[in-house]
Write a protein that holds these residues in place. Structure first.
Motif, mmCIF file in Angstrom:
data_model
loop_
_atom_site.group_PDB
_atom_site.id
_atom_site.type_symbol
_atom_site.label_atom_id
_atom_site.label_comp_id
_atom_site.label_asym_id
_atom_site.label_seq_id
_atom_site.Cartn_x
_atom_site.Cartn_y
_atom_site.Cartn_z
ATOM 1 N N VAL A 1 0.571 11.844 -2.988
ATOM 2 C CA VAL A 1 0.875 11.261 -1.669
ATOM 3 C C VAL A 1 0.851 9.733 -1.716
ATOM 4 O O VAL A 1 0.137 9.109 -2.509
ATOM 5 N N THR A 2 1.643 9.151 -0.819
ATOM 6 C CA THR A 2 1.547 7.735 -0.482
ATOM 7 C C THR A 2 1.000 7.680 0.934
ATOM 8 O O THR A 2 1.230 8.585 1.732
ATOM 9 N N VAL A 3 0.253 6.626 1.234
ATOM 10 C CA VAL A 3 -0.454 6.554 2.516
ATOM 11 C C VAL A 3 0.003 5.315 3.285
ATOM 12 O O VAL A 3 -0.014 4.198 2.755
ATOM 13 N N ASP A 4 0.433 5.539 4.527
ATOM 14 C CA ASP A 4 0.684 4.417 5.450
ATOM 15 C C ASP A 4 -0.684 3.942 5.941
ATOM 16 O O ASP A 4 -1.383 4.677 6.635
ATOM 17 N N PRO A 5 -1.086 2.722 5.606
ATOM 18 C CA PRO A 5 -2.460 2.303 5.927
ATOM 19 C C PRO A 5 -2.674 1.970 7.402
ATOM 20 O O PRO A 5 -3.828 1.860 7.832
ATOM 21 N N ASN A 6 -1.603 1.793 8.159
ATOM 22 C CA ASN A 6 -1.752 1.289 9.532
ATOM 23 C C ASN A 6 -1.848 2.431 10.537
ATOM 24 O O ASN A 6 -0.872 3.151 10.768
ATOM 25 N N ARG B 1 -16.189 -6.150 7.362
ATOM 26 C CA ARG B 1 -16.995 -6.504 6.195
ATOM 27 C C ARG B 1 -18.368 -5.867 6.343
ATOM 28 O O ARG B 1 -18.943 -5.994 7.427
ATOM 29 N N PRO B 2 -18.907 -5.216 5.319
ATOM 30 C CA PRO B 2 -18.231 -4.975 4.032
ATOM 31 C C PRO B 2 -17.154 -3.902 4.170
ATOM 32 O O PRO B 2 -17.255 -3.025 5.027
ATOM 33 N N VAL B 3 -16.155 -3.989 3.303
ATOM 34 C CA VAL B 3 -15.068 -3.000 3.324
ATOM 35 C C VAL B 3 -14.452 -2.933 1.924
ATOM 36 O O VAL B 3 -14.461 -3.928 1.188
ATOM 37 N N THR B 4 -13.977 -1.751 1.558
ATOM 38 C CA THR B 4 -13.227 -1.598 0.315
ATOM 39 C C THR B 4 -11.777 -1.967 0.607
ATOM 40 O O THR B 4 -11.146 -1.346 1.454
ATOM 41 N N LEU B 5 -11.258 -3.001 -0.069
ATOM 42 C CA LEU B 5 -9.864 -3.390 0.135
ATOM 43 C C LEU B 5 -8.925 -2.426 -0.607
ATOM 44 O O LEU B 5 -9.366 -1.509 -1.293
ATOM 45 N N GLY B 6 -7.621 -2.690 -0.480
ATOM 46 C CA GLY B 6 -6.603 -1.859 -1.143
ATOM 47 C C GLY B 6 -5.843 -1.054 -0.114
ATOM 48 O O GLY B 6 -6.306 -0.007 0.334
ATOM 49 N N HIS B 7 -4.645 -1.570 0.287
ATOM 50 C CA HIS B 7 -3.865 -0.870 1.316
ATOM 51 C C HIS B 7 -2.530 -0.358 0.771
ATOM 52 O O HIS B 7 -1.737 0.196 1.509
ATOM 53 N N GLU B 8 -2.269 -0.564 -0.536
ATOM 54 C CA GLU B 8 -0.999 -0.116 -1.140
ATOM 55 C C GLU B 8 -1.363 0.854 -2.253
ATOM 56 O O GLU B 8 -1.561 0.435 -3.381
ATOM 57 N N PHE B 9 -1.495 2.147 -1.934
ATOM 58 C CA PHE B 9 -1.966 3.051 -2.980
ATOM 59 C C PHE B 9 -1.306 4.415 -2.901
ATOM 60 O O PHE B 9 -0.701 4.788 -1.905
ATOM 61 N N CYS B 10 -1.482 5.126 -4.001
ATOM 62 C CA CYS B 10 -0.846 6.424 -4.196
ATOM 63 C C CYS B 10 -1.841 7.272 -4.969
ATOM 64 O O CYS B 10 -2.562 6.751 -5.832
ATOM 65 N N GLU C 1 -8.654 14.903 8.000
ATOM 66 C CA GLU C 1 -8.498 13.922 6.916
ATOM 67 C C GLU C 1 -8.232 14.587 5.566
ATOM 68 O O GLU C 1 -8.552 15.762 5.350
ATOM 69 N N LEU C 2 -7.690 13.775 4.667
ATOM 70 C CA LEU C 2 -7.510 14.171 3.273
ATOM 71 C C LEU C 2 -8.397 13.285 2.406
ATOM 72 O O LEU C 2 -8.559 12.099 2.697
ATOM 73 N N LEU C 3 -8.940 13.877 1.345
ATOM 74 C CA LEU C 3 -9.597 13.058 0.328
ATOM 75 C C LEU C 3 -8.578 12.837 -0.783
ATOM 76 O O LEU C 3 -8.055 13.807 -1.349
ATOM 77 N N VAL C 4 -8.296 11.578 -1.075
ATOM 78 C CA VAL C 4 -7.266 11.232 -2.066
ATOM 79 C C VAL C 4 -7.938 10.588 -3.270
ATOM 80 O O VAL C 4 -8.730 9.652 -3.123
ATOM 81 N N ARG C 5 -7.611 11.105 -4.463
ATOM 82 C CA ARG C 5 -8.046 10.449 -5.705
ATOM 83 C C ARG C 5 -6.988 9.416 -6.053
ATOM 84 O O ARG C 5 -5.819 9.753 -6.242
ATOM 85 N N VAL C 6 -7.396 8.153 -6.090
ATOM 86 C CA VAL C 6 -6.430 7.059 -6.249
ATOM 87 C C VAL C 6 -5.932 7.016 -7.695
ATOM 88 O O VAL C 6 -6.731 6.972 -8.637
ATOM 89 N N LEU C 7 -4.606 7.025 -7.860
ATOM 90 C CA LEU C 7 -4.005 6.924 -9.193
ATOM 91 C C LEU C 7 -3.457 5.525 -9.460
ATOM 92 O O LEU C 7 -3.436 5.080 -10.599
ATOM 93 N N ALA C 8 -2.981 4.863 -8.418
ATOM 94 C CA ALA C 8 -2.445 3.508 -8.577
ATOM 95 C C ALA C 8 -2.542 2.779 -7.248
ATOM 96 O O ALA C 8 -2.301 3.372 -6.194
ATOM 97 N N ALA C 9 -2.928 1.498 -7.315
ATOM 98 C CA ALA C 9 -3.028 0.683 -6.096
ATOM 99 C C ALA C 9 -2.527 -0.714 -6.419
ATOM 100 O O ALA C 9 -2.859 -1.272 -7.472
ATOM 101 N N GLY C 10 -1.729 -1.276 -5.529
ATOM 102 C CA GLY C 10 -1.190 -2.612 -5.748
ATOM 103 C C GLY C 10 -2.097 -3.675 -5.149
ATOM 104 O O GLY C 10 -2.685 -3.479 -4.089
ATOM 105 N N ILE C 11 -2.202 -4.806 -5.856
ATOM 106 C CA ILE C 11 -2.866 -5.985 -5.282
ATOM 107 C C ILE C 11 -1.787 -6.790 -4.581
ATOM 108 O O ILE C 11 -0.700 -7.014 -5.116
ATOM 109 N N CYS C 12 -2.109 -7.208 -3.343
ATOM 110 C CA CYS C 12 -1.123 -7.812 -2.453
ATOM 111 C C CYS C 12 -1.573 -9.225 -2.101
ATOM 112 O O CYS C 12 -2.777 -9.522 -2.105
ATOM 113 N N GLY C 13 -0.616 -10.081 -1.751
ATOM 114 C CA GLY C 13 -0.958 -11.420 -1.272
ATOM 115 C C GLY C 13 -1.914 -11.361 -0.086
ATOM 116 O O GLY C 13 -2.794 -12.219 0.060
#
Ligand SMILES: [Zn+2]
Ligand SMILES: [Zn+2]
Length: 336
Positions: free
Chosen positions: A80-85, A52-61, A26-38
């Motif tokens: 890096v950008t991360v493919d969440p799936n 649940r419980p879970v930290t949301l946010g699947h569009e991040f860099c 694994e990598l530890l990523v410091r989040v710089l930007a994350a999109g809120i999605c529908g």
């Protein structure tokens, strides 16, 4: 660190939690930007299944801060950008090359902790390097763009085709740009909000119609001389399913992309679909498209700044996800 946790349906809170660690692989990523999605709003309302419980946010860099054992290809410090799936790689769908249909799919920001946090741990196989000088806000668009690329692949747009796109959110406005880049000669966006129609025209749409002001099906059939070669449904509501199917030309393609809440039924006319051979193609998630999305974002081929209507901190995420989009809102970006 701070993380925005979905604790139960309709309940999201920013909490102080322990920093994640990069386990083997694994990598530890410091989040710089994350999109809120529908989809985050669907998850908040219980319309899409999550842990649940879970930290949301699947569009991040973000920046790779630490590298676990057995990781190759990353030294730390990369953007890096991360493919969440995360597909299992072993089930029937995975072994037939369709990882988006994996029976054991795990998704970062859905079923394991995601990017509405200061840090997130991710499997290194899910991470793709971006140019170090790229704006991280642009990097946060790789995930929705990868899903759009799967839809564009399924759409099979040929140069000179007409394309109708229903829904003027961030997805619809990315699709407008991708349809133009695919060579479509006519790109028609249908959305109720004037500002989104104006943005679409600025981004290369040839027409933008308000589906509530006139007969949208007739308008599309008129400018395309009989119907669009390709229709892409990005709104996820029954009306756009029904009208979209009627906008397609005989022999045309209808791409189902918008997420309609589970259980919703939509009446359609099978006779019309049959005798017109409307080719209905669902496009779900991002199989093998994330690295192409990263390459497109890195190339600067897309206008993304126009799509960011608001930038917030972690403390505002729960309020934004828990309420309906504001008028004119396209993409809200979180900067921890
Ligand atoms: Zn999303
Ligand atoms: Zn699988």
């Amino acid at each position: 660190m701070k993380a925005v946790r979905l604790e139960s349906i309709g309940s999201m809170t920013m909490r102080n939690v322990e920093n994640p660690v990069a386990r083997p692989g694994e990598l530890l990523v410091r989040v710089l930007a994350a999109g809120i999605c529908g989809s985050d709003r669907h998850m908040y309302k219980g319309e899409y299944p999550t842990a649940r419980p879970v930290t949301l946010g699947h569009e991040f860099c973000g920046i790779v801060e630490d590298v676990g054992d057995d990781v190759t290809g990353f030294a730390g410090g990369e953007l890096v950008t991360v493919d969440p799936n995360i597909a299992c790689g072993r089930c029937y769908a995975c072994t037939r090359g369709r990882p988006n249909l994996c029976e054991g799919l795990i998704a970062i920001g859905v079923t394991r902790d995601g990017g509405f946090a200061d840090y997130v741990a991710v499997p290194c196989a899910q991470a793709f390097t971006l140019p170090a000088d790229l704006n991280p806000v642009h990097g946060a668009f790789c995930e929705p763009l990868a899903c759009c690329l799967h839809a564009i692949d399924k759409a099979g747009i040929h140069p000179g085709d007409s394309v109708a796109i229903l829904g003027g959110g961030v997805i619809g406005l990315l699709m407008v740009q991708l349809a133009r880049l695919a060579g479509a000669s006519e790109v028609i966006l249908l959305t109720r909000q004037l500002t989104r129609r104006q943005t679409a025209l600025h981004l290369g749409a040839t027409h933008a119609f308000d589906p509530t002001a006139s007969d949208a099906v007739a308008a599309v059939r008129d400018v395309t001389h009989g119907g669009a070669d390709v229709v892409i449904e990005c709104a996820g509501v029954p009306e756009t399913m029904q009208t979209g199917l009627r906008m397609a030309r005989r022999g045309g393609t209808f791409v189902l992309f918008g997420v309609t809440p589970a259980g919703v039924e939509v009446p359609v006319l099978p006779f019309d679909l049959l005798v017109n051979e409307i080719d209905i193609r669902p496009a779900y998630l991002n199989p093998f498209t994330h690295s192409r999305a990263a390459a497109m974002v890195a190339s600067g081929a897309l206008e993304l700044d126009l799509l960011v209507t608001r930038t917030i901190g972690l403390e505002e995420v729960a309020g934004v996800v828990g309420s309906a989009p504001l008028p004119g809102e396209i993409k809200v970006i979180v900067r921890p």
